[in-house]
Design a protein around this motif. Structure first.
Motif, PDB file in Angstrom:
ATOM      1  N   ALA A 113      13.962  -2.672 -16.143  1.00  0.00           N
ATOM      2  CA  ALA A 113      12.995  -3.599 -16.537  1.00  0.00           C
ATOM      3  C   ALA A 113      12.471  -4.428 -15.305  1.00  0.00           C
ATOM      4  N   LEU A 114      13.432  -4.687 -14.313  1.00  0.00           N
ATOM      5  CA  LEU A 114      12.656  -5.460 -13.186  1.00  0.00           C
ATOM      6  C   LEU A 114      11.880  -4.071 -12.404  1.00  0.00           C
ATOM      7  N   ILE A 115      12.493  -3.131 -12.303  1.00  0.00           N
ATOM      8  CA  ILE A 115      11.619  -1.992 -11.623  1.00  0.00           C
ATOM      9  C   ILE A 115      10.278  -1.673 -12.080  1.00  0.00           C
TER      10      ILE A 115
ATOM     11  N   ARG B 180      -1.160  -3.491  -9.136  1.00  0.00           N
ATOM     12  CA  ARG B 180      -2.201  -4.555  -9.253  1.00  0.00           C
ATOM     13  C   ARG B 180      -2.437  -4.909  -7.640  1.00  0.00           C
ATOM     14  N   ASN B 181      -1.406  -4.808  -6.840  1.00  0.00           N
ATOM     15  CA  ASN B 181      -1.581  -5.337  -5.421  1.00  0.00           C
ATOM     16  C   ASN B 181      -2.006  -4.266  -4.328  1.00  0.00           C
ATOM     17  N   GLY B 182      -2.406  -3.199  -5.131  1.00  0.00           N
ATOM     18  CA  GLY B 182      -2.734  -1.914  -4.354  1.00  0.00           C
ATOM     19  C   GLY B 182      -1.839  -1.052  -3.688  1.00  0.00           C
ATOM     20  N   GLY B 183      -0.814  -1.077  -3.975  1.00  0.00           N
ATOM     21  CA  GLY B 183       0.521  -0.303  -3.596  1.00  0.00           C
ATOM     22  C   GLY B 183       1.601  -1.030  -2.801  1.00  0.00           C
ATOM     23  N   ASN B 184       1.531  -2.426  -2.542  1.00  0.00           N
ATOM     24  CA  ASN B 184       2.322  -3.117  -1.889  1.00  0.00           C
ATOM     25  C   ASN B 184       3.494  -3.534  -3.051  1.00  0.00           C
ATOM     26  N   ASN B 185       4.640  -2.876  -2.753  1.00  0.00           N
ATOM     27  CA  ASN B 185       5.905  -3.100  -3.705  1.00  0.00           C
ATOM     28  C   ASN B 185       6.828  -3.800  -3.165  1.00  0.00           C
ATOM     29  N   SER B 186       6.493  -4.600  -2.413  1.00  0.00           N
ATOM     30  CA  SER B 186       7.415  -5.881  -1.832  1.00  0.00           C
ATOM     31  C   SER B 186       7.820  -6.635  -2.956  1.00  0.00           C
ATOM     32  N   GLN B 187       9.255  -7.156  -2.931  1.00  0.00           N
ATOM     33  CA  GLN B 187       9.456  -8.208  -4.011  1.00  0.00           C
ATOM     34  C   GLN B 187       8.952  -9.627  -3.828  1.00  0.00           C
ATOM     35  N   ASN B 188       8.507 -10.214  -4.644  1.00  0.00           N
ATOM     36  CA  ASN B 188       7.859 -11.634  -4.311  1.00  0.00           C
ATOM     37  C   ASN B 188       8.765 -12.831  -4.542  1.00  0.00           C
TER      38      ASN B 188
ATOM     39  N   LEU C 272       4.519  -2.425 -11.750  1.00  0.00           N
ATOM     40  CA  LEU C 272       3.217  -3.180 -12.482  1.00  0.00           C
ATOM     41  C   LEU C 272       2.637  -4.149 -11.155  1.00  0.00           C
ATOM     42  N   VAL C 273       3.380  -4.751 -10.610  1.00  0.00           N
ATOM     43  CA  VAL C 273       2.783  -5.573  -9.404  1.00  0.00           C
ATOM     44  C   VAL C 273       2.321  -4.852  -8.301  1.00  0.00           C
ATOM     45  N   SER C 274       3.004  -3.819  -7.881  1.00  0.00           N
ATOM     46  CA  SER C 274       2.632  -3.013  -7.018  1.00  0.00           C
ATOM     47  C   SER C 274       1.406  -2.272  -7.231  1.00  0.00           C
TER      48      SER C 274
END
Length: 318
Positions: free
Chosen positions: A299-301, A310-318, A306-308
């Motif tokens: 679920a976290l992945i 929305r941010n244009g491919g940046n999959n860093s953890q917030n 989804l966040v990535s």
């Protein structure tokens, strides 16, 4: 910082370089493979040279590394002219001519030509493999450009050169004046990691903190540097940080769900041919995890993807 910006201390896909020793992590688990010569996506040598197109041609300095004299220097009119010849000869399959042109551009101070040659000698691409020559090119880059601006193409090249030097100082170069020197290896990785923010440098620095090679053993610092590299998408660092969280202990909180998440993200970015160990660690961890932890991690992945997006491919953890 243990070195100054004037101290001595890669742009294409990973090359095989000197194999540095595997380090055991702080819990006695399986070793983490090194990444001695990095391969960040950097531009091929172009025709830009310091001083512009009209810069005068100068003779190589007396202390130019021996790599610069591997082939006779052709009297090109400038580094720009040599790089044009390099592109032409490379396309035509003239390896000797292409290397000679790169050697000339490197002797004129062209940073990317120097780095390309270092990687060529490290991997034996188009030239006989010669780790000492590779070391000398990387040393020249690091020594003359240690204050390059981080985040620029130049900075990425210089940071990669420091990482490559760290790998050479870890094992040394057999039959040469380059001897194993854990302190110098630590210095190279630390400078690449802290000043340039190089993820390969951060990963390798984390490995040294795990074992206390060249520094005091410090699991918290190991986790810190692994996390920084992991957040930049560095697959081995993601795997290492994930395992730390799954095990916990020695200042690292046990968070198995987050650990599984990082291992899964590491598996997604791993090169199966070079990083099969990541797939093995992932599969073992998920097999040993509870069904609830696996579901929570997935679920976290999903949320990270989804966040990535929305941010244009940046999959860093917030």
């Amino acid at each position: 910082m243990r070195i100054s910006s004037s101290t001595i201390a890669c742009l294409f896909l990973f090359l095989g370089g000197p194999q540095v020793a595997w380090a055991q992590d702080f819990s006695g688990a399986k070793p983490l493979p090194p990444r001695a010569i990095p391969g960040g996506a950097l531009p091929e040598p172009d025709d830009s040279v310091p001083g512009g197109a009209g810069a005068a041609t100068i003779a190589p300095a007396p202390d130019t590394p021996t790599a610069h004299t591997a082939l006779p220097l052709v009297p090109f009119t400038s580094a720009r002219d040599a790089l044009r010849a390099w592109m032409r000869d490379s396309t035509a399959g003239n390896k000797i001519g292409a290397v000679r042109a790169l050697e000339y551009a490197a002797s004129q101070g062209h940073l990317t030509a120097q780095y390309k040659l270092g990687r060529m000698y490290a991997g034996g691409e188009g030239v006989p493999a010669n780790d000492l020559k590779a070391f000398e090119y990387f040393s020249k880059i690091a020594d003359e450009n240690a204050d390059a601006n981080p985040g620029t193409a130049e900075g990425r090249i210089v940071g990669s050169a420091f990482v490559a030097l760290g790998g050479y100082f870890t094992d040394g170069i057999k039959g040469s004046y380059v001897k194993p020197n854990p302190d110098r290896a630590f210095d190279m990785f630390h400078y690449a990691a802290s000043y340039f923010g190089d993820p390969d440098g951060q990963y390798n620095l984390g490995r040294l903190y795990m074992t206390g090679q060249g520094t005091s053993r410090d699991p918290r610092q190991a986790a810190r540097w692994m996390k920084l590299a992991a957040e930049k998408g560095h697959a081995p660092a993601r795997a290492a940080f994930g395992e730390m969280l799954i095990r916990g202990g020695e200042g690292v909180p046990r968070q198995p769900v987050l650990g599984l998440m990082w291992l899964a993200m590491a598996r997604e970015g791993a090169d199966p041919a070079r990083e099969a160990w990541i797939l093995e660690r992932h599969d073992a961890a998920f097999a040993a995890a509870s069904a609830a932890d696996r579901s929570a991690a997935l679920a976290l992945i999903e949320r990270q993807h989804l966040v990535s997006s929305r941010n244009g491919g940046n999959n860093s953890q917030n």
